[in-house]
Design an enzyme around this catalytic site. Sequence first.
Site, short mmCIF file in Angstrom:
data_model
loop_
_atom_site.label_atom_id
_atom_site.label_comp_id
_atom_site.label_asym_id
_atom_site.label_seq_id
_atom_site.Cartn_x
_atom_site.Cartn_y
_atom_site.Cartn_z
N CYS A 174 -7.45 49.41 -76.65
CA CYS A 174 -7.87 49.97 -75.37
C CYS A 174 -8.89 51.09 -75.61
CB CYS A 174 -6.67 50.44 -74.55
SG CYS A 174 -7.07 50.65 -72.79
N HIS A 226 -3.18 45.85 -74.39
CA HIS A 226 -2.18 46.64 -75.12
C HIS A 226 -1.13 45.74 -75.76
CE1 HIS A 226 -3.21 50.81 -74.02
NE2 HIS A 226 -3.66 50.29 -72.89
N GLU A 283 0.81 46.62 -78.05
CA GLU A 283 1.90 47.47 -78.57
C GLU A 283 2.98 47.76 -77.55
OE1 GLU A 283 -0.74 50.71 -76.77
OE2 GLU A 283 -0.82 48.58 -77.27
#
Length: 251
Positions: free
Chosen positions: A91, A183, A185
């Site tokens: 990002c 994202h 994660e």
Amino acid sequence: MTGARVLVVEHEDGTGPAQVGERLAAQGLVIDLCRPWAGDTLPNTLDGHDGFLVLGGSMGPYDEERAPWLPAVGGLLREAVARDMPTLGICLGMELLTVACGGEVRHAARPEVGLCELTPLQEAAKDRLFGPFVDADTWLSAVQWHWEETGTLPEGAVALLTSERCAHQAYRIGTSVWGVQFHPEVLAGDIGTWGSSDVGPLQALGLDPAGVVAEVAREETALRELWGAFAEQWGAIVTEDRSTVEAPPSA
């Protein structure tokens, strides 16, 4: 020999490496977490590290007054590109990579927040990070949370993924430096605080913060499986490249 060492830059409280960090640690990689927002000093060089992970944050890549360490992160990203060191910018991390390497980041005409589908481009199937995940039977969806986007790729970058609203969802520079706008994660628990802090901007987009989190929660198992495996693939690349560099010359 200790595991490969990864420098991780966290830009803001609540935006840590989450499941990517957990998967890397489980593989035996050593995580050096640097939090400049909390007063940590960024290293001047990537010496001593085998991989570089740059996380997201609510600031933009040009917000140097708010985050005065951003130019130094850009310098480290340029060093990573010069070394072709395994690197992953997530990002804001991708946006910083774009700017550091001569591309352009702009305000997104249609910001993406929540769960979004990703479309692989032709080069993705040949990419050593994304290749295992882009066959016809693979579900590709990820959490998005961005108001900025890469408008112009750096020279020589290879586009890998796109989406309906954002042309550049992932790209590669060289053989080992990747930027992703989404994202990989985070899961629902990780974005709960994001929704609380971004109530106004989300409502301006016609989104309910609790609804965004609930949507991600419904796909939690699939997201954990897909992007956990993606993190492990990147960790394997870090370890593989380190082994290649450290291997003694053959007799």
